[in-house]
Enzyme design. Structure first.
Site, PDB file in Angstrom:
ATOM      1  N   CYS A 172      -6.573   1.408   5.131  1.00 49.25           N
ATOM      2  CA  CYS A 172      -7.148   0.152   5.605  1.00 49.25           C
ATOM      3  C   CYS A 172      -6.724  -0.055   7.063  1.00 49.25           C
ATOM      4  O   CYS A 172      -5.888   0.682   7.596  1.00 49.25           O
ATOM      5  CB  CYS A 172      -6.686  -1.012   4.728  1.00 49.25           C
ATOM      6  SG  CYS A 172      -4.953  -1.476   4.960  1.00 49.25           S
ATOM      7  N   CYS A 180      -2.891  -0.598   7.431  1.00 47.66           N
ATOM      8  CA  CYS A 180      -2.138   0.656   7.334  1.00 47.66           C
ATOM      9  C   CYS A 180      -2.374   1.530   8.555  1.00 47.66           C
ATOM     10  O   CYS A 180      -1.448   2.192   9.036  1.00 47.66           O
ATOM     11  CB  CYS A 180      -2.510   1.405   6.049  1.00 47.66           C
ATOM     12  SG  CYS A 180      -1.857   0.620   4.564  1.00 47.66           S
ATOM     13  N   HIS A 228       0.818  -1.209   0.000  1.00 48.50           N
ATOM     14  CA  HIS A 228       0.000   0.000   0.000  1.00 48.50           C
ATOM     15  C   HIS A 228       0.859   1.270   0.000  1.00 48.50           C
ATOM     16  O   HIS A 228       1.996   1.261   0.486  1.00 48.50           O
ATOM     17  CB  HIS A 228      -0.926   0.011   1.200  1.00 48.50           C
ATOM     18  CG  HIS A 228      -2.012  -1.017   1.125  1.00 48.50           C
ATOM     19  ND1 HIS A 228      -3.049  -1.054   2.015  1.00 48.50           N
ATOM     20  CD2 HIS A 228      -2.238  -2.034   0.248  1.00 48.50           C
ATOM     21  CE1 HIS A 228      -3.857  -2.041   1.702  1.00 48.50           C
ATOM     22  NE2 HIS A 228      -3.375  -2.669   0.630  1.00 48.50           N
ATOM     23  N   GLU A 250       0.596   3.956   1.785  1.00 49.44           N
ATOM     24  CA  GLU A 250       0.946   4.374   3.142  1.00 49.44           C
ATOM     25  C   GLU A 250       2.119   3.553   3.671  1.00 49.44           C
ATOM     26  O   GLU A 250       3.025   4.089   4.318  1.00 49.44           O
ATOM     27  CB  GLU A 250      -0.249   4.191   4.100  1.00 49.44           C
ATOM     28  CG  GLU A 250      -1.490   4.944   3.700  1.00 49.44           C
ATOM     29  CD  GLU A 250      -2.467   4.082   2.910  1.00 49.44           C
ATOM     30  OE1 GLU A 250      -3.676   4.226   3.124  1.00 49.44           O
ATOM     31  OE2 GLU A 250      -2.019   3.277   2.054  1.00 49.44           O
TER      32      GLU A 250
END
Length: 158
Positions: A108, A111, A83, A85
């Site tokens: 999410c 994260c 991801h 992040e």
């Protein structure tokens, strides 16, 4: 004295525009996500979603989540990609502590846990995501969460 009108954008809008540009490097078939971590109005790191270093990108290999019919916002562990992040946090290291993270989708839950452990103090989000658990976790952990609409105006999440 005449009051001057300025069309200069605010910091959140500035960083979010940069976040959107960063997302254009994404190799995800489903969504292009970008992230920038900022401290004292200086970029600490950036990230976008895509395959781990050295592996074929999803735009080349296809999306396993699409092949398996996995609904957005569920079964994050099946995704081959890293991801945005996560990539930004890895690049920032300890410099992320006390910073603001900008991202163009709701983080999410995975994260969100990483954001909390990195001691990010503020998260600014534009765009949406089907899973809101990450936002709830960030708020429960004391992170200041600001959600912007596409025009930079703040709005409330449920």
């Amino acid at each position: 004295m005449k009051e001057e009108v300025s069309d200069r954008i605010g910091w959140d809008d500035y960083w979010m525009r940069i976040t959107r540009d960063i997302s254009l490097r994404s190799t995800c078939i489903r969504r292009k996500i970008g992230c920038v971590i900022v401290k004292d109005n200086i970029i600490v790191s950036t990230g976008y979603n895509g395959a781990p270093r050295g592996f074929p990108h999803c735009i080349e290999r296809g999306c396993i989540r699409d092949k398996l019919g996995i609904q957005s916002g569920t079964r994050h562990e099946i995704c081959f990609g890293v991801h945005a992040e996560q990539n930004a946090l890895l690049q920032a290291g300890r410099d992320a502590a006390g910073a603001t993270l900008y991202v163009n989708a709701y983080p999410c839950k995975i994260c969100a846990k990483m954001i909390l452990n990195a001691s990010i103090r503020r998260v600014v989000i534009s765009g949406t995501y089907s899973d809101t658990e990450g936002i709830e976790l960030l708020r429960a952990g004391g992170v200041d969460v600001k959600i912007l609409d596409d025009k930079g105006k703040k709005f409330k999440l449920r």
